[in-house]
Design a protein around this motif. Structure first.
Motif, PDB file in Angstrom:
ATOM      1  N   THR A  20       0.831  -1.206   0.000  1.00 28.32           N
ATOM      2  CA  THR A  20       0.000   0.000   0.000  1.00 28.32           C
ATOM      3  C   THR A  20       0.863   1.253   0.000  1.00 28.32           C
ATOM      4  N   ASN A  21       1.958   1.220   0.731  1.00 29.99           N
ATOM      5  CA  ASN A  21       2.812   2.395   0.810  1.00 29.99           C
ATOM      6  C   ASN A  21       3.639   2.609  -0.452  1.00 29.99           C
ATOM      7  N   THR A  22       3.945   1.554  -1.181  1.00 27.79           N
ATOM      8  CA  THR A  22       4.730   1.717  -2.406  1.00 27.79           C
ATOM      9  C   THR A  22       3.848   1.906  -3.635  1.00 27.79           C
ATOM     10  N   HIS A  23       2.581   1.649  -3.519  1.00 30.66           N
ATOM     11  CA  HIS A  23       1.681   1.704  -4.668  1.00 30.66           C
ATOM     12  C   HIS A  23       1.653   3.062  -5.365  1.00 30.66           C
ATOM     13  N   PRO A  24       1.569   4.190  -4.664  1.00 30.27           N
ATOM     14  CA  PRO A  24       1.496   5.472  -5.381  1.00 30.27           C
ATOM     15  C   PRO A  24       2.746   5.807  -6.189  1.00 30.27           C
ATOM     16  N   GLY A  25       3.885   5.257  -5.834  1.00 25.36           N
ATOM     17  CA  GLY A  25       5.108   5.570  -6.561  1.00 25.36           C
ATOM     18  C   GLY A  25       5.323   4.740  -7.806  1.00 25.36           C
ATOM     19  N   LEU A  26       4.595   3.639  -7.929  1.00 26.97           N
ATOM     20  CA  LEU A  26       4.818   2.749  -9.064  1.00 26.97           C
ATOM     21  C   LEU A  26       4.483   3.375 -10.420  1.00 26.97           C
ATOM     22  N   PRO A  27       3.364   4.083 -10.584  1.00 30.22           N
ATOM     23  CA  PRO A  27       3.106   4.666 -11.912  1.00 30.22           C
ATOM     24  C   PRO A  27       4.154   5.691 -12.331  1.00 30.22           C
ATOM     25  N   ALA A  78       0.631   9.431 -10.696  1.00 27.12           N
ATOM     26  CA  ALA A  78       1.189   9.137  -9.375  1.00 27.12           C
ATOM     27  C   ALA A  78       0.698  10.140  -8.338  1.00 27.12           C
ATOM     28  N   VAL A  79       0.604  11.399  -8.704  1.00 22.31           N
ATOM     29  CA  VAL A  79       0.103  12.417  -7.769  1.00 22.31           C
ATOM     30  C   VAL A  79      -1.369  12.176  -7.461  1.00 22.31           C
ATOM     31  N   ILE A  80      -2.149  11.831  -8.470  1.00 24.46           N
ATOM     32  CA  ILE A  80      -3.572  11.563  -8.243  1.00 24.46           C
ATOM     33  C   ILE A  80      -3.754  10.369  -7.316  1.00 24.46           C
ATOM     34  N   ILE A  81      -2.973   9.316  -7.515  1.00 27.50           N
ATOM     35  CA  ILE A  81      -3.100   8.135  -6.655  1.00 27.50           C
ATOM     36  C   ILE A  81      -2.640   8.436  -5.234  1.00 27.50           C
ATOM     37  N   SER A  82      -1.546   9.179  -5.099  1.00 23.76           N
ATOM     38  CA  SER A  82      -1.018   9.450  -3.757  1.00 23.76           C
ATOM     39  C   SER A  82      -1.916  10.379  -2.951  1.00 23.76           C
ATOM     40  N   THR A  83      -2.674  11.254  -3.608  1.00 19.63           N
ATOM     41  CA  THR A  83      -3.568  12.138  -2.876  1.00 19.63           C
ATOM     42  C   THR A  83      -4.928  11.507  -2.625  1.00 19.63           C
ATOM     43  N   GLY A  84      -5.138  10.323  -3.143  1.00 16.94           N
ATOM     44  CA  GLY A  84      -6.391   9.637  -2.915  1.00 16.94           C
ATOM     45  C   GLY A  84      -7.345   9.732  -4.072  1.00 16.94           C
ATOM     46  N   GLY A  85      -7.161  10.658  -4.956  1.00 11.69           N
ATOM     47  CA  GLY A  85      -7.972  10.755  -6.149  1.00 11.69           C
ATOM     48  C   GLY A  85      -9.421  11.170  -5.896  1.00 11.69           C
TER      49      GLY A  85
END
Length: 89
Positions: A20-27, A78-85
């Motif tokens: 979960t913590n690495t997911h936003p950085g993958l894209p 990546a920004v959209i995913i990390s902020t929750g979208g």
């Protein structure tokens, strides 16, 4: 047996937390790697085009621009995913 299940459950939750913590950085990472690979391959093509057919060099710049667009797209996702979208509503 019960103790093993407790330990395995803890490992599973730790694993899911790590993913979960690495997911936003993958894209952003994969898009950056794809953009750099595309830029490198296009650069080789531009260099060979400059030697063989110099009049077509400007047309061969399009893939470099598209590779840059791919990198920016990955950064935005990546920004959209990390902020929750979540949208504003």
């Amino acid at each position: 047996s019960g103790e093993q299940l407790k330990i395995l459950g803890g490992l599973a939750s730790a694993r899911s937390l790590a993913l979960t913590n690495t997911h936003p950085g993958l894209p952003g990472t994969t898009a950056g790697m794809g953009a750099s690979y595309g830029t490198a391959k296009s650069g080789v093509g531009i260099a060979s085009m400059g030697v063989m057919r110099p009049e077509l060099v400007m047309k061969s710049i399009v893939p470099v621009v598209m590779a840059g667009v791919l990198g920016i797209y990955g950064l935005i996702i990546a920004v959209i995913i990390s902020t929750g979208g979540t949208g504003s509503s």
